[in-house]
Design an enzyme around this catalytic site. Structure first.
Site, PDB file in Angstrom:
ATOM      1  CG  ASP A  67      28.372  46.848  51.396  1.00 55.53           C
ATOM      2  OD1 ASP A  67      29.264  46.924  52.262  1.00 55.53           O
ATOM      3  OD2 ASP A  67      28.440  46.066  50.441  1.00 55.53           O
ATOM      4  CG  ASN A 135      26.512  37.657  42.706  1.00 53.41           C
ATOM      5  OD1 ASN A 135      27.421  38.411  43.065  1.00 53.41           O
ATOM      6  ND2 ASN A 135      25.293  37.741  43.211  1.00 53.41           N
ATOM      7  CG  HIS A 137      27.997  41.166  44.912  1.00 58.75           C
ATOM      8  ND1 HIS A 137      27.217  40.459  45.799  1.00 58.75           N
ATOM      9  CD2 HIS A 137      29.232  41.202  45.478  1.00 58.75           C
ATOM     10  CE1 HIS A 137      27.938  40.107  46.844  1.00 58.75           C
ATOM     11  NE2 HIS A 137      29.171  40.535  46.670  1.00 58.75           N
ATOM     12  CD  GLU A 142      23.659  40.442  45.320  1.00 59.67           C
ATOM     13  OE1 GLU A 142      24.640  40.166  44.605  1.00 59.67           O
ATOM     14  OE2 GLU A 142      23.431  39.870  46.398  1.00 59.67           O
TER      15      GLU A 142
HETATM   16  P1  PGA Z   1      34.681  38.592  50.317  1.00 60.69           P
HETATM   17  O1  PGA Z   1      33.418  39.357  49.776  1.00 60.69           O
HETATM   18  O2  PGA Z   1      35.800  39.593  50.368  1.00 60.69           O
HETATM   19  O3  PGA Z   1      34.303  38.141  51.704  1.00 60.69           O
HETATM   20  O4  PGA Z   1      34.959  37.472  49.392  1.00 60.69           O
HETATM   21  C1  PGA Z   1      33.534  40.170  48.655  1.00 60.69           C
HETATM   22  C2  PGA Z   1      32.189  40.622  48.170  1.00 60.69           C
HETATM   23  O5  PGA Z   1      31.193  39.886  48.343  1.00 60.69           O
HETATM   24  O6  PGA Z   1      32.102  41.718  47.597  1.00 60.69           O
END
Ligand code: PGA
Length: 243
Positions: A67, A135, A137, A142
């Site tokens: 992404d 959450n 995702h 999302e």
């Molecule tokens: P993080 O993010 O590795 O910074 O915790 C993971 C995500 O949001 O998919």
């Protein structure tokens, strides 16, 4: 689904780096799916070391990232392209032309279409690494995202904006939209590893593994993948019933 519970973030990173290292050794022309965020940073450091010590040759490897923010130029300090260049690509012997990060500027609809086509043209992803949001995702898919979606434009939720604000001067600077590989694109990867560390991820991990498959928990759609390894530290596993 295989679940590995590690002592801590370091051990999680070592196990993940080992899986990537073995993949590269067994197929030096592998197509790798990569993720950004805090979770895989140490794994990338370990992979840099394995490249420097001659154990892994990245010269034939192709990568696709999950992404990118919309409206952020690739060379901006907070772009995911910059993250990948700084944490991995500039430190290993990969051909930068073989590294792909979705483009968050220009004609985004066209960028989405071209991204899926580029993955397909390479024959699909051999090994995909994922983090998970608080959450649940995966990538920027999302809650409410369709399970069969391809690369698309998404609105980020308040919780994601909040979690990502640590990389920006102010929360108001965090983009509200992103371009992301879809859940359908991710499920096409032949092998997936999902990493999570810390108690903040414990509920998402529990819902993903023990809950029903539902678009309220995007990561739960991974339950249907036939080669999924979940590597979590004890804190992220702390709400699981079957430890
Ligand atoms: P993080 O993010 O590795 O910074 O915790 C993971 C995500 O949001 O998919």
């Amino acid at each position: 689904m295989k679940l590995i519970i590690t002592k801590d973030h370091e051990e999680m990173s070592q196990k993940a780096a080992e899986i990537f290292s073995n993949q590269i050794k067994s197929n030096p022309k592998s197509i790798l799916g990569l993720a950004t965020g805090g979770t895989p940073e140490r794994m990338y450091e370990l992979l840099v070391n394995l490249n420097k010590s001659g154990i892994n040759d990245w010269s034939g490897i192709t990568t696709f990232n999950l992404d990118e923010y919309i409206g952020i130029e690739a060379d901006h300090s907070v772009s995911y392209r910059t993250y990948m260049n700084e944490n991995l690509f500039s430190k290993i012997n990969i051909n930068l032309a073989n590294t792909h990060v979705p483009k968050g500027t220009g004609d985004i609809e066209l960028n989405c279409k071209k991204y899926d086509e580029a993955i397909l043209a390479k024959g699909g992803i051999d090994l995909q690494v994922l983090g998970i949001g608080e959450n649940a995702h995966i990538a920027f898919n999302e809650p409410g995202s369709p399970e069969n979606g391809g690369t698309s434009i998404v609105n980020l939720t308040e919780s994601t904006i909040q979690a990502n604000s640590r990389y920006f001067k102010s929360i108001n600077d965090v983009p509200k939209t992103a371009i992301t590989m879809g859940i359908g694109s991710i499920l096409k990867a032949r092998k997936i590893i999902l990493l999570a560390s810390g108690v903040k991820k414990a509920q998402a991990i529990k819902d993903m593994i023990e809950g029903p498959m539902t678009d309220k928990v995007p990561a739960s759609f991974l339950q249907k993948h036939n080669d999924l390894t979940i590597i979590v530290d004890q804190a992220a596993a702390s709400l699981l019933k079957r430890t």
